[in-house]
Design a protein around this motif. Sequence first.
Motif, short mmCIF file in Angstrom:
data_model
loop_
_atom_site.label_atom_id
_atom_site.label_comp_id
_atom_site.label_asym_id
_atom_site.label_seq_id
_atom_site.Cartn_x
_atom_site.Cartn_y
_atom_site.Cartn_z
N UNK A 136 0.84 -1.19 0.00
CA UNK A 136 0.00 0.00 0.00
C UNK A 136 0.88 1.25 0.00
N UNK A 137 0.32 2.30 -0.52
CA UNK A 137 0.97 3.61 -0.57
C UNK A 137 -0.06 4.62 -0.08
N UNK A 138 0.29 5.32 0.97
CA UNK A 138 -0.62 6.33 1.51
C UNK A 138 0.06 7.69 1.49
N UNK A 139 -0.67 8.69 1.05
CA UNK A 139 -0.16 10.06 1.06
C UNK A 139 -1.15 10.90 1.86
N UNK A 140 -0.61 11.70 2.78
CA UNK A 140 -1.45 12.65 3.49
C UNK A 140 -0.91 14.05 3.23
N UNK A 141 -1.81 14.98 3.17
CA UNK A 141 -1.52 16.36 2.79
C UNK A 141 -2.02 17.27 3.90
N UNK A 142 -1.10 17.94 4.59
CA UNK A 142 -1.47 18.80 5.72
C UNK A 142 -1.02 20.23 5.46
N UNK A 143 -1.93 21.21 5.60
CA UNK A 143 -1.52 22.61 5.47
C UNK A 143 -0.47 22.93 6.54
N UNK A 144 0.60 23.63 6.12
CA UNK A 144 1.67 23.98 7.06
C UNK A 144 2.45 25.18 6.52
N UNK A 145 2.57 26.20 7.33
CA UNK A 145 3.39 27.36 7.01
C UNK A 145 3.14 27.91 5.61
N UNK A 146 1.89 28.01 5.19
CA UNK A 146 1.56 28.55 3.88
C UNK A 146 1.75 27.58 2.73
N UNK A 147 2.06 26.34 3.03
CA UNK A 147 2.25 25.32 2.00
C UNK A 147 1.63 24.01 2.46
N UNK A 148 2.26 22.92 2.10
CA UNK A 148 1.73 21.59 2.40
C UNK A 148 2.84 20.68 2.91
N UNK A 149 2.56 20.00 4.00
CA UNK A 149 3.45 18.92 4.41
C UNK A 149 2.87 17.64 3.80
N UNK A 150 3.66 17.00 2.96
CA UNK A 150 3.26 15.77 2.28
C UNK A 150 3.97 14.61 2.98
N UNK A 151 3.19 13.68 3.50
CA UNK A 151 3.72 12.51 4.18
C UNK A 151 3.32 11.29 3.36
N UNK A 152 4.32 10.54 2.91
CA UNK A 152 4.07 9.36 2.09
C UNK A 152 4.53 8.13 2.87
N UNK A 153 3.65 7.13 2.96
CA UNK A 153 3.95 5.90 3.68
C UNK A 153 3.76 4.71 2.76
N UNK A 154 4.83 3.91 2.62
CA UNK A 154 4.77 2.66 1.87
C UNK A 154 4.77 1.50 2.84
N UNK A 155 3.92 0.52 2.62
CA UNK A 155 3.97 -0.74 3.34
C UNK A 155 3.97 -1.84 2.29
N UNK A 156 4.99 -2.68 2.33
CA UNK A 156 5.10 -3.74 1.33
C UNK A 156 4.72 -5.08 1.95
N UNK A 157 4.40 -6.03 1.08
CA UNK A 157 3.99 -7.36 1.50
C UNK A 157 4.88 -8.39 0.81
N UNK A 158 5.38 -9.33 1.56
CA UNK A 158 6.18 -10.41 0.98
C UNK A 158 7.67 -10.16 1.06
N UNK A 159 8.46 -11.22 0.93
CA UNK A 159 9.91 -11.14 1.06
C UNK A 159 10.57 -10.38 -0.09
N UNK A 160 10.28 -10.76 -1.33
CA UNK A 160 10.90 -10.07 -2.47
C UNK A 160 10.50 -8.59 -2.49
N UNK A 161 9.21 -8.25 -2.30
CA UNK A 161 8.86 -6.84 -2.22
C UNK A 161 9.57 -6.11 -1.08
#
Length: 143
Positions: free
Chosen positions: A85-110
């Motif tokens: 899964x890939x999750x992105x959250x977008x938070x207003x901060x200091x007149x711009x955006x804080x972008x937080x991206x989280x990857x969670x992988x499944x399986x050994x090769x991934x």
Amino acid sequence: MSRYEFRVFVAAPVERVFDLWTDLDRMREWVGGVTKVTDVSGPVDQAGTTYSVCFGRMASRTTVLEAERPRRFKTRFGNRILRGTNEASFEPKDGGTELIQTFETEGLVPAIMARIFATGSYQGTFRGELNAFARLAEREAAE
């Protein structure tokens, strides 16, 4: 399972950042190796929409799990090299955006491949792609 989280400040309004992030036609401008996006089943900002992200001849089938404009966008992606899964959250901060991206992988090769993609900040890494995205969004917001 492997989990990686990356943060970047984008000097652009949260709505513009979200809109660019979810513009599938432009994904190849910051995601390394993407050649096209095909088979889009519906609005990308709606849960349940599916599409395929092509990396040359290899495709990654993607399903939108959550889409809360302009704050959150989560997908499930996968092929034999990398899936999870890939999750992105977008938070207003200091007149711009804080972008937080989280990857969670499944399986050994991934998990091994994710570790490789998570290391460093050059264009082909997760952090490099996020930085490329931020520069693109900032350039467009300044125009």
